[in-house]
Design an enzyme around this catalytic site. Structure first.
Site, PDB file in Angstrom:
ATOM      1  N   THR A 123       7.132  11.989  29.019  1.00  0.00           N
ATOM      2  CA  THR A 123       8.357  12.606  28.515  1.00  0.00           C
ATOM      3  C   THR A 123       9.575  12.181  29.350  1.00  0.00           C
ATOM      4  O   THR A 123       9.436  11.837  30.526  1.00  0.00           O
ATOM      5  CB  THR A 123       8.199  14.152  28.579  1.00  0.00           C
ATOM      6  OG1 THR A 123       9.475  14.759  28.435  1.00  0.00           O
ATOM      7  CG2 THR A 123       7.633  14.609  29.922  1.00  0.00           C
ATOM      8  N   ASP A 124      10.747  12.255  28.737  1.00  0.00           N
ATOM      9  CA  ASP A 124      11.990  11.989  29.481  1.00  0.00           C
ATOM     10  C   ASP A 124      12.308  13.122  30.461  1.00  0.00           C
ATOM     11  O   ASP A 124      13.169  12.970  31.333  1.00  0.00           O
ATOM     12  CB  ASP A 124      13.166  11.777  28.514  1.00  0.00           C
ATOM     13  CG  ASP A 124      13.477  12.995  27.648  1.00  0.00           C
ATOM     14  OD1 ASP A 124      12.692  13.974  27.659  1.00  0.00           O
ATOM     15  OD2 ASP A 124      14.505  12.978  26.943  1.00  0.00           O
ATOM     16  N   GLU A 125      11.581  14.252  30.322  1.00  0.00           N
ATOM     17  CA  GLU A 125      11.889  15.409  31.178  1.00  0.00           C
ATOM     18  C   GLU A 125      11.554  15.137  32.642  1.00  0.00           C
ATOM     19  O   GLU A 125      12.040  15.841  33.534  1.00  0.00           O
ATOM     20  CB  GLU A 125      11.174  16.666  30.659  1.00  0.00           C
ATOM     21  CG  GLU A 125      11.527  16.931  29.206  1.00  0.00           C
ATOM     22  CD  GLU A 125      11.218  18.323  28.699  1.00  0.00           C
ATOM     23  OE1 GLU A 125      11.027  19.234  29.507  1.00  0.00           O
ATOM     24  OE2 GLU A 125      11.178  18.485  27.454  1.00  0.00           O
ATOM     25  N   TYR A 150       6.416  22.235  33.879  1.00  0.00           N
ATOM     26  CA  TYR A 150       5.937  21.274  32.868  1.00  0.00           C
ATOM     27  C   TYR A 150       6.312  19.852  33.259  1.00  0.00           C
ATOM     28  O   TYR A 150       5.456  18.967  33.369  1.00  0.00           O
ATOM     29  CB  TYR A 150       6.509  21.613  31.479  1.00  0.00           C
ATOM     30  CG  TYR A 150       6.406  20.457  30.501  1.00  0.00           C
ATOM     31  CD1 TYR A 150       5.168  19.994  30.050  1.00  0.00           C
ATOM     32  CD2 TYR A 150       7.556  19.807  30.017  1.00  0.00           C
ATOM     33  CE1 TYR A 150       5.070  18.914  29.162  1.00  0.00           C
ATOM     34  CE2 TYR A 150       7.474  18.737  29.133  1.00  0.00           C
ATOM     35  CZ  TYR A 150       6.225  18.304  28.707  1.00  0.00           C
ATOM     36  OH  TYR A 150       6.131  17.239  27.833  1.00  0.00           O
ATOM     37  N   LYS A 154       4.004  16.565  34.412  1.00  0.00           N
ATOM     38  CA  LYS A 154       4.016  15.274  33.708  1.00  0.00           C
ATOM     39  C   LYS A 154       4.419  14.159  34.684  1.00  0.00           C
ATOM     40  O   LYS A 154       3.867  13.067  34.645  1.00  0.00           O
ATOM     41  CB  LYS A 154       4.971  15.311  32.513  1.00  0.00           C
ATOM     42  CG  LYS A 154       4.533  16.200  31.358  1.00  0.00           C
ATOM     43  CD  LYS A 154       3.242  15.778  30.694  1.00  0.00           C
ATOM     44  CE  LYS A 154       3.344  14.489  29.917  1.00  0.00           C
ATOM     45  NZ  LYS A 154       2.114  14.203  29.134  1.00  0.00           N
ATOM     46  N   ILE A 191      13.127  23.455  17.050  1.00  0.00           N
ATOM     47  CA  ILE A 191      13.445  23.164  15.639  1.00  0.00           C
ATOM     48  C   ILE A 191      12.539  23.936  14.685  1.00  0.00           C
ATOM     49  O   ILE A 191      13.045  24.670  13.825  1.00  0.00           O
ATOM     50  CB  ILE A 191      13.461  21.636  15.388  1.00  0.00           C
ATOM     51  CG1 ILE A 191      14.683  21.043  16.104  1.00  0.00           C
ATOM     52  CG2 ILE A 191      13.456  21.299  13.901  1.00  0.00           C
ATOM     53  CD1 ILE A 191      14.809  19.534  16.054  1.00  0.00           C
TER      54      ILE A 191
HETATM   55  P1  NAD Z   1       1.165  19.866  21.597  1.00  0.00           P
HETATM   56  O1  NAD Z   1       1.242  20.999  22.541  1.00  0.00           O
HETATM   57  O2  NAD Z   1       1.579  20.038  20.181  1.00  0.00           O
HETATM   58  O3  NAD Z   1      -0.340  19.315  21.567  1.00  0.00           O
HETATM   59  C1  NAD Z   1      -1.120  19.169  22.714  1.00  0.00           C
HETATM   60  C2  NAD Z   1      -2.567  18.975  22.275  1.00  0.00           C
HETATM   61  O4  NAD Z   1      -3.361  18.769  23.457  1.00  0.00           O
HETATM   62  C3  NAD Z   1      -3.158  20.188  21.539  1.00  0.00           C
HETATM   63  O5  NAD Z   1      -3.877  19.759  20.415  1.00  0.00           O
HETATM   64  C4  NAD Z   1      -4.068  20.824  22.582  1.00  0.00           C
HETATM   65  O6  NAD Z   1      -5.175  21.514  22.018  1.00  0.00           O
HETATM   66  C5  NAD Z   1      -4.517  19.601  23.369  1.00  0.00           C
HETATM   67  N1  NAD Z   1      -4.941  19.947  24.735  1.00  0.00           N
HETATM   68  C6  NAD Z   1      -4.273  20.741  25.616  1.00  0.00           C
HETATM   69  N2  NAD Z   1      -4.999  20.851  26.752  1.00  0.00           N
HETATM   70  C7  NAD Z   1      -6.119  20.102  26.577  1.00  0.00           C
HETATM   71  C8  NAD Z   1      -7.248  19.815  27.404  1.00  0.00           C
HETATM   72  N3  NAD Z   1      -7.362  20.344  28.624  1.00  0.00           N
HETATM   73  N4  NAD Z   1      -8.219  19.019  26.912  1.00  0.00           N
HETATM   74  C9  NAD Z   1      -8.116  18.485  25.656  1.00  0.00           C
HETATM   75  N5  NAD Z   1      -7.080  18.731  24.830  1.00  0.00           N
HETATM   76  C10 NAD Z   1      -6.096  19.530  25.292  1.00  0.00           C
HETATM   77  O7  NAD Z   1       1.971  18.684  22.298  1.00  0.00           O
HETATM   78  P2  NAD Z   1       2.823  17.510  21.646  1.00  0.00           P
HETATM   79  O8  NAD Z   1       4.199  17.986  21.432  1.00  0.00           O
HETATM   80  O9  NAD Z   1       2.054  16.902  20.543  1.00  0.00           O
HETATM   81  O10 NAD Z   1       2.870  16.512  22.894  1.00  0.00           O
HETATM   82  C11 NAD Z   1       1.849  15.528  23.066  1.00  0.00           C
HETATM   83  C12 NAD Z   1       2.173  14.712  24.302  1.00  0.00           C
HETATM   84  O11 NAD Z   1       3.460  14.107  24.163  1.00  0.00           O
HETATM   85  C13 NAD Z   1       2.210  15.529  25.596  1.00  0.00           C
HETATM   86  O12 NAD Z   1       1.629  14.744  26.621  1.00  0.00           O
HETATM   87  C14 NAD Z   1       3.713  15.729  25.853  1.00  0.00           C
HETATM   88  O13 NAD Z   1       3.968  15.835  27.233  1.00  0.00           O
HETATM   89  C15 NAD Z   1       4.266  14.432  25.281  1.00  0.00           C
HETATM   90  N6  NAD Z   1       5.645  14.500  24.792  1.00  0.00           N
HETATM   91  C16 NAD Z   1       6.020  15.447  23.894  1.00  0.00           C
HETATM   92  C17 NAD Z   1       7.311  15.472  23.396  1.00  0.00           C
HETATM   93  C18 NAD Z   1       7.757  16.494  22.372  1.00  0.00           C
HETATM   94  O14 NAD Z   1       8.961  16.564  22.062  1.00  0.00           O
HETATM   95  N7  NAD Z   1       6.873  17.278  21.799  1.00  0.00           N
HETATM   96  C19 NAD Z   1       8.249  14.502  23.828  1.00  0.00           C
HETATM   97  C20 NAD Z   1       7.830  13.528  24.752  1.00  0.00           C
HETATM   98  C21 NAD Z   1       6.518  13.531  25.215  1.00  0.00           C
HETATM   99  P1  TYD Z   2      12.262  23.129  23.282  1.00  0.00           P
HETATM  100  O1  TYD Z   2      11.950  22.896  21.845  1.00  0.00           O
HETATM  101  O2  TYD Z   2      11.528  24.212  24.002  1.00  0.00           O
HETATM  102  O3  TYD Z   2      12.038  21.707  24.013  1.00  0.00           O
HETATM  103  P2  TYD Z   2      12.351  21.257  25.532  1.00  0.00           P
HETATM  104  O4  TYD Z   2      12.858  22.378  26.300  1.00  0.00           O
HETATM  105  O5  TYD Z   2      11.045  20.750  26.017  1.00  0.00           O
HETATM  106  O6  TYD Z   2      13.368  20.170  25.397  1.00  0.00           O
HETATM  107  O7  TYD Z   2      13.816  23.416  23.440  1.00  0.00           O
HETATM  108  C1  TYD Z   2      14.792  22.502  22.993  1.00  0.00           C
HETATM  109  C2  TYD Z   2      16.161  23.040  23.360  1.00  0.00           C
HETATM  110  O8  TYD Z   2      16.443  24.224  22.601  1.00  0.00           O
HETATM  111  C3  TYD Z   2      16.303  23.473  24.812  1.00  0.00           C
HETATM  112  O9  TYD Z   2      17.651  23.191  25.211  1.00  0.00           O
HETATM  113  C4  TYD Z   2      16.087  24.970  24.799  1.00  0.00           C
HETATM  114  C5  TYD Z   2      16.657  25.362  23.449  1.00  0.00           C
HETATM  115  N1  TYD Z   2      16.030  26.501  22.755  1.00  0.00           N
HETATM  116  C6  TYD Z   2      16.839  27.501  22.188  1.00  0.00           C
HETATM  117  O10 TYD Z   2      18.084  27.476  22.305  1.00  0.00           O
HETATM  118  N2  TYD Z   2      16.238  28.491  21.475  1.00  0.00           N
HETATM  119  C7  TYD Z   2      14.871  28.544  21.300  1.00  0.00           C
HETATM  120  O11 TYD Z   2      14.379  29.475  20.622  1.00  0.00           O
HETATM  121  C8  TYD Z   2      14.058  27.532  21.908  1.00  0.00           C
HETATM  122  C9  TYD Z   2      12.552  27.553  21.753  1.00  0.00           C
HETATM  123  C10 TYD Z   2      14.681  26.519  22.616  1.00  0.00           C
END
Ligand code: NAD
Ligand code: TYD
Length: 336
Positions: A123-125, A150, A154, A191
């Site tokens: 992630t960019d975080e 988190y 990562k 979202i």
């Molecule tokens: P998510 O939370 O929707 O899904 C995570 C999945 O991993 C789930 O199916 C969960 O059951 C599984 N999981 C969790 N712990 C586990 C374990 N110990 N063993 C096996 N499976 C396990 O997450 P996501 O949003 O799909 O993100 C997927 C990846 O992408 C993550 O590594 C996250 O850091 C990265 N990522 C997410 C975003 C985003 O905006 N969602 C952006 C950049 C990177």
């Molecule tokens: P989120 O979807 O939790 O992703 P991340 O924090 O990993 O980027 O949140 C996206 C942005 O929206 C973040 O600035 C926090 C804000 N946010 C709200 O304003 N209201 C909400 O209910 C949630 C879940 C997030």
């Protein structure tokens, strides 16, 4: 390719499996997923009887399962993680175990079986935050400076992955992507939480004054970027991935959702801000120049498709929505 996908039943993983089978039907996939609260068994029903697809319910911390599955594949795409910042504030321990130790476990097995490619989804975080009034962007050389448990977990996993390349020559690639949105995202995230709240007759909760910004990317664009890296990425390299528009503030985002759902600003509720609330924007020149990738979706068309999907798939999210809102009630009561 014989691919082990970890966390394939979550948001990005399930979109990736759908994308991969559509574009590479000859490949086979094993999906190792613990099925935490974030996974949804409905996500991949269409592959249940496919000879190329195997689902294994299990934990990436389980050395025996990981060893057995890694021995059967040539490629690992590692999505599995605890992924929600607010939950990491509530309880960081699982984030350290899954994201750090789980990644370590997979790396050890990948090394043992001389896997051809270990692609780590990050992630960019990990880069920390950009000042509110700045137009800076993260890139592959930005120093790591994570703010939440988190992003710290990562960041740790990224360092471990890179160390296995440097020390053991494990053929790794890493991608650091900005915030994803699209179908199948858990309704705890901004979202889907906002769309499903409006669909349920509730309000969008805006943290603070809604000034924080993100770099939103449609999940399908992320899947295409991972494909480009798997097929043509250079071993040992990191690729930053982001969307078309930088610095979309949460106010701008919620106003777009309100417009698409025909609601007014009386559907907004301003709530307490998140501690250590970051801002993100990503420069994706490297993957564009080296691999020819660029996003296809602009935010407005991607958001319209996403709003339509949540409107048409209420059964998919109704139960998890209830649980997500219960989590937020608990989190808010702890913070009072
Ligand atoms: P998510 O939370 O929707 O899904 C995570 C999945 O991993 C789930 O199916 C969960 O059951 C599984 N999981 C969790 N712990 C586990 C374990 N110990 N063993 C096996 N499976 C396990 O997450 P996501 O949003 O799909 O993100 C997927 C990846 O992408 C993550 O590594 C996250 O850091 C990265 N990522 C997410 C975003 C985003 O905006 N969602 C952006 C950049 C990177
Ligand atoms: P989120 O979807 O939790 O992703 P991340 O924090 O990993 O980027 O949140 C996206 C942005 O929206 C973040 O600035 C926090 C804000 N946010 C709200 O304003 N209201 C909400 O209910 C949630 C879940 C997030």
């Amino acid at each position: 390719m014989k691919i082990l996908i970890t966390g394939g039943s979550g948001f990005i993983g399930s979109n990736f499996i759908k994308y991969w089978f559509k574009n590479h039907p000859e490949d086979s996939i094993i999906n190792l997923d613990k099925m935490t609260y974030a996974a949804n068994p409905r996500n991949l029903v269409e592959f249940e009887n496919s000879p190329n697809y195997k689902f294994v319910k299990g934990d990436i911390l389980d050395e025996k399962i990981v060893d057995e599955l890694v021995s059967q594949v040539d490629t690992i795409v590692h999505f599995a993680a605890e992924s929600h910042v607010d939950r990491s504030i509530d309880d960081p321990s699982l984030f350290v175990r899954t994201n750090v130790l789980g990644t370590y476990n997979l790396l050890m097995a990948a090394k043992k079986y001389q896997i051809k490619r270990f692609h780590h989804i990050s992630t960019d975080e990990v880069f920390g935050t950009i000042e509110l009034d700045s137009t800076d962007q993260f890139n592959e050389s930005t120093p790591y400076d994570p703010s939440s448990p988190y992003s710290a977990s990562k960041a740790s996993s990224d360092h471990l992955v890179r160390s296995f390349f440097k020390t053991f020559g494990l053929p790794v690639t890493i991608s650091n992507c900005s915030n994803n949105y699209g179908p199948f995202q858990h309704p705890e995230k901004m979202i889907p939480r906002s769309i499903t709240s409006l669909l349920s007759g509730g309000k969008i909760k805006v943290y603070g004054q809604g000034l924080n910004f993100r770099d939103w990317l449609h999940v399908e664009d992320h899947c295409r970027a991972i494909e480009a890296i798997l097929l043509n990425g250079k071993i040992g390299e990191t690729y930053c991935i982001g969307g078309l528009k930088k610095g979309t503030s949460n106010m701008e985002l919620v106003r777009l959702i309100l417009k698409l759902m025909n609601k007014g600003e009386d559907s907004l509720e301003y709530v307490a801000d998140r501690p250590a609330h970051d801002n993100y924007a990503v420069n994706w020149d490297k993957i564009n120049k080296e691999l020819g990738w660029e996003p296809k979706y602009d935010l407005e068309s991607g958001m319209k498709q996403t709003v339509d999907w949540y409107t048409q798939n209420q059964i998919w999210w109704q139960e998890t929505k209830k649980e997500a809102e219960e989590f937020y009630i608990k989190l808010n009561s702890l913070n009072k």
